[in-house]
Design a protein around this motif. Structure first.
Motif, short mmCIF file in Angstrom:
data_model
loop_
_atom_site.label_atom_id
_atom_site.label_comp_id
_atom_site.label_asym_id
_atom_site.label_seq_id
_atom_site.Cartn_x
_atom_site.Cartn_y
_atom_site.Cartn_z
N VAL A 16 0.85 -1.20 0.00
CA VAL A 16 0.00 0.00 0.00
C VAL A 16 0.88 1.24 0.00
O VAL A 16 1.89 1.31 0.71
N GLY A 30 0.76 5.76 -0.07
CA GLY A 30 -0.11 6.86 0.31
C GLY A 30 0.68 8.07 0.74
O GLY A 30 1.91 8.12 0.65
N VAL A 70 -3.90 9.54 3.62
CA VAL A 70 -4.66 9.01 2.49
C VAL A 70 -3.84 7.92 1.81
O VAL A 70 -2.66 8.14 1.48
N THR A 71 -4.44 6.76 1.60
CA THR A 71 -3.74 5.70 0.86
C THR A 71 -4.33 5.58 -0.55
O THR A 71 -5.50 5.89 -0.78
N ASP A 72 -3.50 5.13 -1.46
CA ASP A 72 -3.87 5.07 -2.87
C ASP A 72 -4.75 3.85 -3.16
O ASP A 72 -4.66 2.82 -2.49
N GLN A 73 -5.56 3.98 -4.18
CA GLN A 73 -6.39 2.88 -4.64
C GLN A 73 -5.56 1.93 -5.48
O GLN A 73 -4.71 2.36 -6.27
N GLN A 100 -3.82 -6.33 -2.54
CA GLN A 100 -3.11 -5.63 -1.47
C GLN A 100 -2.07 -6.51 -0.82
O GLN A 100 -2.33 -7.65 -0.45
N LYS A 103 0.39 -3.53 4.43
CA LYS A 103 -0.30 -2.29 4.75
C LYS A 103 0.72 -1.18 4.98
O LYS A 103 1.90 -1.43 5.25
N ASP A 129 -5.49 -0.24 1.33
CA ASP A 129 -5.61 0.63 0.16
C ASP A 129 -6.90 1.44 0.21
O ASP A 129 -7.91 1.01 0.77
N ASP A 130 -6.85 2.63 -0.38
CA ASP A 130 -8.02 3.50 -0.55
C ASP A 130 -8.71 3.80 0.78
O ASP A 130 -9.92 3.70 0.92
N GLU A 131 -7.91 4.18 1.78
CA GLU A 131 -8.46 4.53 3.09
C GLU A 131 -8.07 5.95 3.46
O GLU A 131 -7.14 6.54 2.89
N ARG A 132 -8.81 6.50 4.44
CA ARG A 132 -8.56 7.85 4.94
C ARG A 132 -8.48 7.79 6.47
O ARG A 132 -9.21 7.04 7.11
#
Length: 308
Positions: free
Chosen positions: A217, A219, A239-242, A249, A252, A271-274
């Motif tokens: 992952v 970000g 922010v992590t990337d998609q 994945q 982490k 991935d894709d998390e905030r």
């Protein structure tokens, strides 16, 4: 057991019914390394010899190969480039289809010098009809022209220049393999599926499925300072990337925040998390050094002065 889809069964007219039930794993599939060949994986340096009445199509598992008739244009032949190595001690392919089937082909350079032009394109053909005997496509005349002696020159093979792979290794000790492949035809009507080609301890398998890659992952962290009347607030957004297509994945992404070397925040994100954290510093608390670490490495260093 690997089951062929009903769509494939319908599309392989003329293939033996037993061959359409399943694809059994090849005998050599686990003896060494497996190389998956996907669309775009065939040689593009001029070896291809698929003609107008010859066809091939990647399947989810295997390569569908067929010809339309028994004309001189009925030929499907493709090759896979391989790391330079000596001639193999074994080569075969796994075929499910008509009695007319492709032969395995070994492309080699006789002296191992791929920069030459007079001897760097030579093919040995292995076909079930000849057992362990591999025949040279140029015959004894071309072998003489290119400066080597055929292991055997008797009849009963695909050409008058042939021998077992062990005999070829002895005859051409400096030869280097640089491609392997298959050929159905020319002049043969056939239809079926090549599951894999086994060359030495390497098993070349075919699939239309895109390669799935495991990626860590990635970000970013963004820090914004906001000053208030009696304090200062540091807002940090993570922010992590998609993931992209055909990616899964892996590891982490770990974030850590410290204030004067004291850990105040940690997070492991997929991935894709905030994520978000807020650090408040009171007026008069002095100098603060905030460090943001990403994946164990220092990413940002922020110095705040709150007076004293």
């Amino acid at each position: 057991m690997k089951v062929i889809s009903s769509g494939l069964v319908a599309g392989l007219a003329g293939v033996a019914a037993a061959a359409l039930i399943s694809l059994a794993p090849s005998a050599n599939a686990t003896s060494g390394q497996t190389v998956m060949v996907r669309p775009g994986g065939f040689d593009t340096n001029g070896l291809s010899d698929t003609r107008s009445a010859g066809h091939w199509e990647f399947l989810k598992e295997g390569l569908h190969v067929w010809t339309d008739d028994n004309s001189s244009n009925a030929k499907a032949a493709e090759y896979v480039d391989v790391p330079s190595q000596g001639l193999p001690d074994s080569a075969s392919l796994t075929w499910y289809g008509t009695d007319n089937q492709p032969g395995v082909q070994i492309v080699f350079d006789t002296d191992g010098d791929l920069s030459t032009t007079d001897n760097n394109y030579n093919i040995l053909v292995g076909e079930p009809a000849y057992g362990d005997d591999f025949w040279y496509t140029g015959g004894s005349a071309r072998a003489t022209q290119r400066g080597f002696t055929c292991p055997e020159t008797t009849g009963g093979s695909g050409s008058d220049c042939h021998g077992t792979l062990a005999e070829w290794q002895t005859a051409l000790p400096s030869a280097k393999l640089y491609a392997v492949g298959f050929s159905l035809g020319s002049g043969i009507l056939g239809n079926g599926v090549i599951h894999d080609i086994q060359v030495g301890d390497t098993d070349y398998q075919f699939s239309s499925e895109p390669q799935i890659t495991t990626v860590p992952v990635t970000g970013t962290a963004t820090a914004t300072e906001v000053d208030y009347r009696h304090s200062s607030v540091l807002n940090i957004k993570f922010v992590t990337d998609q993931l992209g297509d055909n990616q899964v994945q892996g590891r982490k992404l770990a974030f850590k925040v410290t204030d004067d070397d004291t850990r105040v925040y940690t997070s492991k994100m997929g991935d894709d998390e905030r994520a978000f954290t807020k650090l408040r510093f009171s007026e008069g608390s002095g100098r603060h050094v905030v460090r943001i670490y990403k994946a164990g490495e220092l990413d940002q260093r922020i110095v705040l002065h709150l007076g004293r």
